[in-house]
Scaffold this motif. Sequence first.
Motif, PDB file in Angstrom:
ATOM      1  N   ALA A   1       0.820  -1.216   0.000  1.00 48.22           N
ATOM      2  CA  ALA A   1       0.000   0.000   0.000  1.00 48.22           C
ATOM      3  C   ALA A   1       0.851   1.262   0.000  1.00 48.22           C
ATOM      4  O   ALA A   1       0.451   2.288  -0.571  1.00 48.22           O
ATOM      5  CB  ALA A   1      -0.923  -0.005   1.215  1.00 48.22           C
ATOM      6  N   MET A   2       2.032   1.191   0.613  1.00 48.38           N
ATOM      7  CA  MET A   2       2.893   2.368   0.703  1.00 48.38           C
ATOM      8  C   MET A   2       3.928   2.423  -0.417  1.00 48.38           C
ATOM      9  O   MET A   2       4.827   3.262  -0.407  1.00 48.38           O
ATOM     10  CB  MET A   2       3.588   2.402   2.068  1.00 48.38           C
ATOM     11  N   GLY A   3       3.809   1.514  -1.385  1.00 42.50           N
ATOM     12  CA  GLY A   3       4.700   1.530  -2.534  1.00 42.50           C
ATOM     13  C   GLY A   3       6.138   1.192  -2.220  1.00 42.50           C
ATOM     14  O   GLY A   3       7.066   1.701  -2.883  1.00 42.50           O
ATOM     15  N   GLN A   4       6.369   0.326  -1.237  1.00 41.22           N
ATOM     16  CA  GLN A   4       7.731  -0.011  -0.824  1.00 41.22           C
ATOM     17  C   GLN A   4       8.149  -1.418  -1.242  1.00 41.22           C
ATOM     18  O   GLN A   4       9.146  -1.941  -0.760  1.00 41.22           O
ATOM     19  CB  GLN A   4       7.853   0.128   0.698  1.00 41.22           C
TER      20      GLN A   4
ATOM     21  N   MET B   1      16.635   2.613   5.351  1.00 43.37           N
ATOM     22  CA  MET B   1      15.909   1.341   5.343  1.00 43.37           C
ATOM     23  C   MET B   1      14.461   1.591   5.752  1.00 43.37           C
ATOM     24  O   MET B   1      14.205   2.125   6.836  1.00 43.37           O
ATOM     25  CB  MET B   1      16.550   0.356   6.324  1.00 43.37           C
ATOM     26  N   PRO B   2      13.483   1.250   4.919  1.00 43.27           N
ATOM     27  CA  PRO B   2      12.079   1.463   5.302  1.00 43.27           C
ATOM     28  C   PRO B   2      11.733   0.677   6.564  1.00 43.27           C
ATOM     29  O   PRO B   2      12.008  -0.522   6.647  1.00 43.27           O
ATOM     30  CB  PRO B   2      11.304   0.932   4.091  1.00 43.27           C
ATOM     31  N   PRO B   3      11.161   1.334   7.559  1.00 43.10           N
ATOM     32  CA  PRO B   3      10.831   0.646   8.815  1.00 43.10           C
ATOM     33  C   PRO B   3       9.939  -0.585   8.620  1.00 43.10           C
ATOM     34  O   PRO B   3      10.100  -1.574   9.324  1.00 43.10           O
ATOM     35  CB  PRO B   3      10.107   1.727   9.623  1.00 43.10           C
ATOM     36  N   LEU B   4       9.015  -0.520   7.658  1.00 47.71           N
ATOM     37  CA  LEU B   4       8.146  -1.677   7.432  1.00 47.71           C
ATOM     38  C   LEU B   4       8.932  -2.876   6.915  1.00 47.71           C
ATOM     39  O   LEU B   4       8.609  -4.023   7.243  1.00 47.71           O
ATOM     40  CB  LEU B   4       7.037  -1.315   6.439  1.00 47.71           C
ATOM     41  N   VAL B   5       9.964  -2.626   6.118  1.00 46.75           N
ATOM     42  CA  VAL B   5      10.803  -3.725   5.621  1.00 46.75           C
ATOM     43  C   VAL B   5      11.585  -4.336   6.784  1.00 46.75           C
ATOM     44  O   VAL B   5      11.711  -5.564   6.888  1.00 46.75           O
ATOM     45  CB  VAL B   5      11.756  -3.223   4.524  1.00 46.75           C
ATOM     46  N   ALA B   6      12.100  -3.477   7.682  1.00 49.66           N
ATOM     47  CA  ALA B   6      12.801  -3.978   8.859  1.00 49.66           C
ATOM     48  C   ALA B   6      11.860  -4.809   9.731  1.00 49.66           C
ATOM     49  O   ALA B   6      12.239  -5.870  10.249  1.00 49.66           O
ATOM     50  CB  ALA B   6      13.364  -2.804   9.659  1.00 49.66           C
ATOM     51  N   THR B   7      10.644  -4.345   9.883  1.00 52.74           N
ATOM     52  CA  THR B   7       9.648  -5.076  10.660  1.00 52.74           C
ATOM     53  C   THR B   7       9.308  -6.407   9.988  1.00 52.74           C
ATOM     54  O   THR B   7       9.160  -7.433  10.663  1.00 52.74           O
ATOM     55  CB  THR B   7       8.371  -4.222  10.807  1.00 52.74           C
ATOM     56  N   PHE B   8       9.195  -6.396   8.670  1.00 55.90           N
ATOM     57  CA  PHE B   8       8.843  -7.592   7.914  1.00 55.90           C
ATOM     58  C   PHE B   8       9.874  -8.706   8.124  1.00 55.90           C
ATOM     59  O   PHE B   8       9.506  -9.879   8.250  1.00 55.90           O
ATOM     60  CB  PHE B   8       8.737  -7.244   6.429  1.00 55.90           C
ATOM     61  N   THR B   9      11.157  -8.339   8.179  1.00 54.56           N
ATOM     62  CA  THR B   9      12.206  -9.335   8.405  1.00 54.56           C
ATOM     63  C   THR B   9      11.980 -10.069   9.715  1.00 54.56           C
ATOM     64  O   THR B   9      12.040 -11.305   9.776  1.00 54.56           O
ATOM     65  CB  THR B   9      13.587  -8.656   8.422  1.00 54.56           C
TER      66      THR B   9
END
Length: 296
Positions: free
Chosen positions: A57-60, A175-183
């Motif tokens: 949704a956030m285009g990341q 680093m996008p925070p959502l990507v860090a969270t996803f890991t």
Amino acid sequence: MTAPSNLRAILAMVIAMGVFVTSDSCMKLALQNAPLFELMLMRGIASVTICFTLILAMGQFAHLPRMFDKWLVGRGVLEVVANLSFTSALAFIAIADLTAIAQTCPLFVLLGAWAFRSEKLGLMRLFLVLLGIVGALLVAQPGTGAVSAMAGLAFITAIASAARDLMTPNVPRGMPPLVATFTVLVLLALTGLIGMLIFETPVMPGTRDILLMALAGATGVAGHFLLYMTYRIGEARTVAPFMYTLTIWAVLSGLILFGDVPNTLAVSGMVLVALAGLAIIWLDGRQRKQNARLAA
């Protein structure tokens, strides 16, 4: 770090602790009917799905390959250790008692920041951190179960969590925070899957357990996102003591969900936690003013 950044980080820490307690409370309720690893997998599926949807949704999506950054993976592994230790003990120890033991984490964070990142600590700040720990113990008042082997898992949780938080500033900027969270969420879900296949016989979950794990997954996404942001925008020595609010949230959860009413000692402990945190804010503000005067 600027004062507004630290204040935002403190707010993020307080909210993160609240949503983590919500997630843990859902897990404790569901553990009455289903095995641990299966619940971890169910929670993981919910949280990974929510986080992935937010990334789209956030285009990341283009940043998703960055989830394999070594520092992100390292944070994820440490979170798996912390989470697995905590949830393993959750079925046997009251959530407030378990949380109080885990509240040694800020002390390890501050000591680690002093030892490995050369952040000044000072005797007064160390005293205030210890005062916060005393307050946290007064809130939860660990009983005889604190001496059990399960209580030792809470200390593993504290050490692994502190190492995770100290590792966060090493994650590459941008680093996008959502990507860090996803890991982190993917690694937790994989741990649940592997553990279920090796150690458990899966059971058919009820509607109640599915809803509880969906809520646990949603609050888990919010908690990991906020915790990541906390240590990216704030100083460890300033924000770490506010991890003590986890105990206050845990006592509130025990009161609302499990009927545990805090006594006078618990209320006194809450006051000590708040005073210790406010005193550290005051010390940091005074130090910044002194540094500004010296620079002028």
